[in-house]
Design a protein around this motif. Structure first.
Motif, PDB file in Angstrom:
ATOM      1  N   PRO A  70       0.814  -1.537   0.049  1.00  0.00           N
ATOM      2  CA  PRO A  70       0.379   0.485  -0.011  1.00  0.00           C
ATOM      3  C   PRO A  70       0.719   1.855   0.242  1.00  0.00           C
ATOM      4  O   PRO A  70       1.473   1.655   1.099  1.00  0.00           O
ATOM      5  N   GLY A  71       0.427   2.255  -1.203  1.00  0.00           N
ATOM      6  CA  GLY A  71       1.611   3.412  -1.354  1.00  0.00           C
ATOM      7  C   GLY A  71       2.383   2.682  -2.241  1.00  0.00           C
ATOM      8  O   GLY A  71       2.801   4.410  -2.693  1.00  0.00           O
ATOM      9  N   MET A  72       2.245   1.891  -2.792  1.00  0.00           N
ATOM     10  CA  MET A  72       4.118   2.111  -3.872  1.00  0.00           C
ATOM     11  C   MET A  72       3.689   2.738  -4.448  1.00  0.00           C
ATOM     12  O   MET A  72       2.494   2.643  -5.168  1.00  0.00           O
ATOM     13  N   ILE A  73       4.130   3.632  -5.262  1.00  0.00           N
ATOM     14  CA  ILE A  73       3.847   4.210  -6.388  1.00  0.00           C
ATOM     15  C   ILE A  73       4.758   4.133  -7.536  1.00  0.00           C
ATOM     16  O   ILE A  73       6.075   3.051  -7.551  1.00  0.00           O
ATOM     17  N   ILE A  74       4.223   3.828  -8.484  1.00  0.00           N
ATOM     18  CA  ILE A  74       4.785   3.222 -10.305  1.00  0.00           C
ATOM     19  C   ILE A  74       4.522   3.900 -11.258  1.00  0.00           C
ATOM     20  O   ILE A  74       3.714   4.674 -11.463  1.00  0.00           O
ATOM     21  N   GLU A  75       5.634   4.532 -11.960  1.00  0.00           N
ATOM     22  CA  GLU A  75       5.501   6.017 -13.032  1.00  0.00           C
ATOM     23  C   GLU A  75       5.985   4.747 -14.482  1.00  0.00           C
ATOM     24  O   GLU A  75       6.920   3.225 -13.694  1.00  0.00           O
ATOM     25  N   TYR A  76       4.970   4.743 -15.069  1.00  0.00           N
ATOM     26  CA  TYR A  76       5.149   3.918 -16.742  1.00  0.00           C
ATOM     27  C   TYR A  76       5.089   5.192 -17.422  1.00  0.00           C
ATOM     28  O   TYR A  76       5.040   6.041 -17.733  1.00  0.00           O
ATOM     29  N   GLN A  77       5.649   4.572 -19.139  1.00  0.00           N
ATOM     30  CA  GLN A  77       5.331   5.325 -20.082  1.00  0.00           C
ATOM     31  C   GLN A  77       4.700   4.409 -21.064  1.00  0.00           C
ATOM     32  O   GLN A  77       4.746   3.419 -21.071  1.00  0.00           O
ATOM     33  N   VAL A  78       3.648   5.034 -21.898  1.00  0.00           N
ATOM     34  CA  VAL A  78       3.257   4.189 -22.500  1.00  0.00           C
ATOM     35  C   VAL A  78       2.463   4.822 -23.485  1.00  0.00           C
ATOM     36  O   VAL A  78       2.528   6.165 -23.956  1.00  0.00           O
ATOM     37  N   ARG A  79       2.440   3.623 -24.604  1.00  0.00           N
ATOM     38  CA  ARG A  79       1.887   4.445 -25.773  1.00  0.00           C
ATOM     39  C   ARG A  79       0.303   4.196 -26.574  1.00  0.00           C
ATOM     40  O   ARG A  79       0.654   3.442 -27.367  1.00  0.00           O
ATOM     41  N   PRO A  80      -0.505   4.861 -25.414  1.00  0.00           N
ATOM     42  CA  PRO A  80      -1.744   4.282 -25.697  1.00  0.00           C
ATOM     43  C   PRO A  80      -2.563   4.328 -27.736  1.00  0.00           C
ATOM     44  O   PRO A  80      -3.586   3.563 -28.136  1.00  0.00           O
ATOM     45  N   ILE A  81      -2.341   5.834 -27.694  1.00  0.00           N
ATOM     46  CA  ILE A  81      -3.364   6.400 -28.963  1.00  0.00           C
ATOM     47  C   ILE A  81      -1.741   6.862 -30.070  1.00  0.00           C
ATOM     48  O   ILE A  81      -1.223   7.639 -29.693  1.00  0.00           O
ATOM     49  N   MET A  82      -2.221   6.231 -31.315  1.00  0.00           N
ATOM     50  CA  MET A  82      -0.672   6.643 -32.949  1.00  0.00           C
ATOM     51  C   MET A  82       0.550   7.213 -31.938  1.00  0.00           C
ATOM     52  O   MET A  82       1.068   7.528 -32.647  1.00  0.00           O
ATOM     53  N   GLY A  83       1.249   5.671 -30.688  1.00  0.00           N
ATOM     54  CA  GLY A  83       2.238   6.372 -30.542  1.00  0.00           C
ATOM     55  C   GLY A  83       2.872   7.228 -30.169  1.00  0.00           C
ATOM     56  O   GLY A  83       3.754   7.058 -29.713  1.00  0.00           O
ATOM     57  N   ILE A  84       1.287   7.777 -28.742  1.00  0.00           N
ATOM     58  CA  ILE A  84       1.985   8.882 -28.733  1.00  0.00           C
ATOM     59  C   ILE A  84       2.604   8.766 -27.247  1.00  0.00           C
ATOM     60  O   ILE A  84       1.884   8.436 -26.250  1.00  0.00           O
ATOM     61  N   LYS A  85       3.747   9.278 -27.183  1.00  0.00           N
ATOM     62  CA  LYS A  85       4.302   9.042 -25.665  1.00  0.00           C
ATOM     63  C   LYS A  85       2.962   9.388 -24.256  1.00  0.00           C
ATOM     64  O   LYS A  85       3.147  10.526 -24.517  1.00  0.00           O
ATOM     65  N   THR A  86       3.036   8.644 -23.569  1.00  0.00           N
ATOM     66  CA  THR A  86       2.168   9.218 -22.254  1.00  0.00           C
ATOM     67  C   THR A  86       3.042   8.321 -20.921  1.00  0.00           C
ATOM     68  O   THR A  86       3.219   7.706 -20.385  1.00  0.00           O
ATOM     69  N   ASN A  87       3.009   9.960 -19.453  1.00  0.00           N
ATOM     70  CA  ASN A  87       3.620   9.474 -18.230  1.00  0.00           C
ATOM     71  C   ASN A  87       1.955   8.946 -18.040  1.00  0.00           C
ATOM     72  O   ASN A  87       1.184   9.201 -18.093  1.00  0.00           O
TER      73      ASN A  87
END
Length: 176
Positions: A70-87
């Protein structure tokens, strides 16, 4: 003065519908033990293995080798739409060891994201239930985007996960 109100699941779901949250629920059975499935799904490093390559999914936080808490923060980068990188930043808000955990988006592509992962032992193995409550951003545009492609993309992602997990742990057809 504050009052605490007890509400039923039906009341909560009705209120969710009024807020225009979407619900994605999947259930699948595995020929494994609760401990083995828990060890796999409670380790952030395994997320990449069960996420399609086209999502461009990368964990950028340095705690991916740890088990969730509980309280763990996890950071990702994804490209969900048209390859646009999102944090995307999620917090593990609740953990009941070997039973369930909940992750919630703190920053990212959704206006709201609440994902419950549940493990239920059965005679033949284990059932895993995923319930995601989500709300796309941008109001009416987000609702249209959900009907055009967001829901389909989430269905594809969870189907990919289903196939990967079935390959790893074996399938119980009657439980899926």
């Amino acid at each position: 003065m504050f009052t605490i109100q007890n509400i039923t699941l039906n009341t909560a779901l009705f209120n969710i519908k009024k807020m225009a949250l979407y619900i994605l629920k999947t259930t699948q059975g595995f020929q494994t033990t609760s401990d083995k499935l828990w060890d796999f799904i409670s380790s952030p490093k395994n997320l990449k293995d069960i996420t399609p390559d086209y999502m461009g999914f990368d964990i950028i936080s340095d705690n991916q080798e740890q088990s969730i808490y509980p309280g763990m923060i996890i950071e990702y980068q994804v490209r969900p739409i048209m390859g646009i990188k999102t944090n995307w930043v999620t917090e593990i808000t609740q953990v009941k060891e070997g039973k369930y955990f909940i992750d919630e988006q703190r920053f990212g592509p959704y206006k709201f994201w609440h994902h419950t992962h549940k493990i239920i032992p059965i005679e033949e193995g284990v059932v895993m239930e995923d319930t995601v409550l989500y709300l796309p951003p941008m109001g009416i545009i987000g609702r249209v985007a959900n009907s055009l492609f967001i829901k389909k993309r989430l269905d594809q992602i969870f189907e990919f996960r289903r196939a990967k997990l079935q390959k790893k742990f074996g399938n119980i057809p009657s439980a899926s």
